[in-house]
Design a protein around this motif. Structure first.
Motif, PDB file in Angstrom:
ATOM      1  N   LYS A 112       0.862  -1.182   0.000  1.00  0.00           N
ATOM      2  CA  LYS A 112       0.000   0.000   0.000  1.00  0.00           C
ATOM      3  C   LYS A 112       0.898   1.231   0.000  1.00  0.00           C
ATOM      4  N   VAL A 113       0.679   2.115  -0.954  1.00  0.00           N
ATOM      5  CA  VAL A 113       1.516   3.301  -1.113  1.00  0.00           C
ATOM      6  C   VAL A 113       1.325   4.244   0.061  1.00  0.00           C
ATOM      7  N   THR A 123       5.575   9.530  -1.893  1.00  0.00           N
ATOM      8  CA  THR A 123       5.128  10.350  -3.024  1.00  0.00           C
ATOM      9  C   THR A 123       5.866  11.683  -3.071  1.00  0.00           C
ATOM     10  N   ASP A 124       5.779  12.311  -4.235  1.00  0.00           N
ATOM     11  CA  ASP A 124       6.372  13.639  -4.401  1.00  0.00           C
ATOM     12  C   ASP A 124       5.287  14.696  -4.208  1.00  0.00           C
ATOM     13  N   HIS A 142       7.473   8.550  -5.985  1.00  0.00           N
ATOM     14  CA  HIS A 142       8.802   8.901  -6.477  1.00  0.00           C
ATOM     15  C   HIS A 142       9.433   7.652  -7.084  1.00  0.00           C
ATOM     16  N   HIS A 143      10.114   7.826  -8.209  1.00  0.00           N
ATOM     17  CA  HIS A 143      10.638   6.691  -8.972  1.00  0.00           C
ATOM     18  C   HIS A 143      11.550   5.771  -8.163  1.00  0.00           C
ATOM     19  N   SER A 144      12.261   6.273  -7.194  1.00  0.00           N
ATOM     20  CA  SER A 144      13.201   5.441  -6.431  1.00  0.00           C
ATOM     21  C   SER A 144      12.493   4.379  -5.592  1.00  0.00           C
ATOM     22  N   ASN A 145      11.236   4.599  -5.268  1.00  0.00           N
ATOM     23  CA  ASN A 145      10.534   3.653  -4.411  1.00  0.00           C
ATOM     24  C   ASN A 145      10.238   2.325  -5.093  1.00  0.00           C
ATOM     25  N   ARG A 186      -0.152   6.341  -7.229  1.00  0.00           N
ATOM     26  CA  ARG A 186      -0.443   7.459  -6.335  1.00  0.00           C
ATOM     27  C   ARG A 186      -0.660   6.991  -4.894  1.00  0.00           C
ATOM     28  N   PHE A 187      -0.563   7.961  -3.994  1.00  0.00           N
ATOM     29  CA  PHE A 187      -0.800   7.721  -2.575  1.00  0.00           C
ATOM     30  C   PHE A 187      -2.134   7.012  -2.364  1.00  0.00           C
TER      31      PHE A 187
END
Length: 140
Positions: free
Chosen positions: A9-10, A15-16, A22-25, A69-70
């Motif tokens: 679960k985000v 998030t940015d 964010h791409h690194s996650n 997304r979140f």
């Protein structure tokens, strides 16, 4: 053998400013799914480390297909693609749990080392581990 998917679960901190992950996650999620996959195989990191084996990342590739997304939950599907006793490649597919939309695909490459950093061949020195990995390769 197919592995159970790994759910994530985000979280807001992932998030940015636009509310997009964010791409690194995605790379972190690959690791979470990889750890879960190895545990499903009976070869979790802690078990391997107790036997003196570490599995560093040699390379990682990630292709982003759609935004996450979140608050969304993603399913990460790992696949042990290649294994030769010294190295392994794992492929990952990340999809939205609710819609099935493809979010990301990627791959990581790893080798097996002793705790002091020396390469090790599982097929020569750790036959039980080698059998476990070989039995989880996809049939071609």
């Amino acid at each position: 053998m197919g592995f159970q998917t790994y759910s994530h679960k985000v979280q807001y901190y992932e998030t940015d400013q636009m509310g997009i992950v964010h791409h690194s996650n995605y790379i972190r999620w690959f690791e979470e799914a990889r750890i879960d996959m190895l545990e499903q195989m009976g070869m979790g990191y802690s078990r391997m480390e107790q036997q003196g084996i570490i599995i560093p990342v040699l390379s990682v590739r990630c292709e982003y297909r759609s935004m996450t997304r979140f608050g969304e939950t993603v399913e990460i599907i790992p696949l042990l693609r290649k294994y030769n006793g010294v190295r392994m490649n794992i492929e990952y597919t990340i999809v939205d749990r609710d819609t099935g939309e493809l979010r990301c695909v990627g791959e990581s490459t790893h080798c097996f080392l002793t705790k002091d950093g020396k390469p090790v061949s599982l097929k020569r020195e750790y036959l039980t581990m080698d059998d476990m990995f070989r039995s989880n390769l996809p049939e071609e």
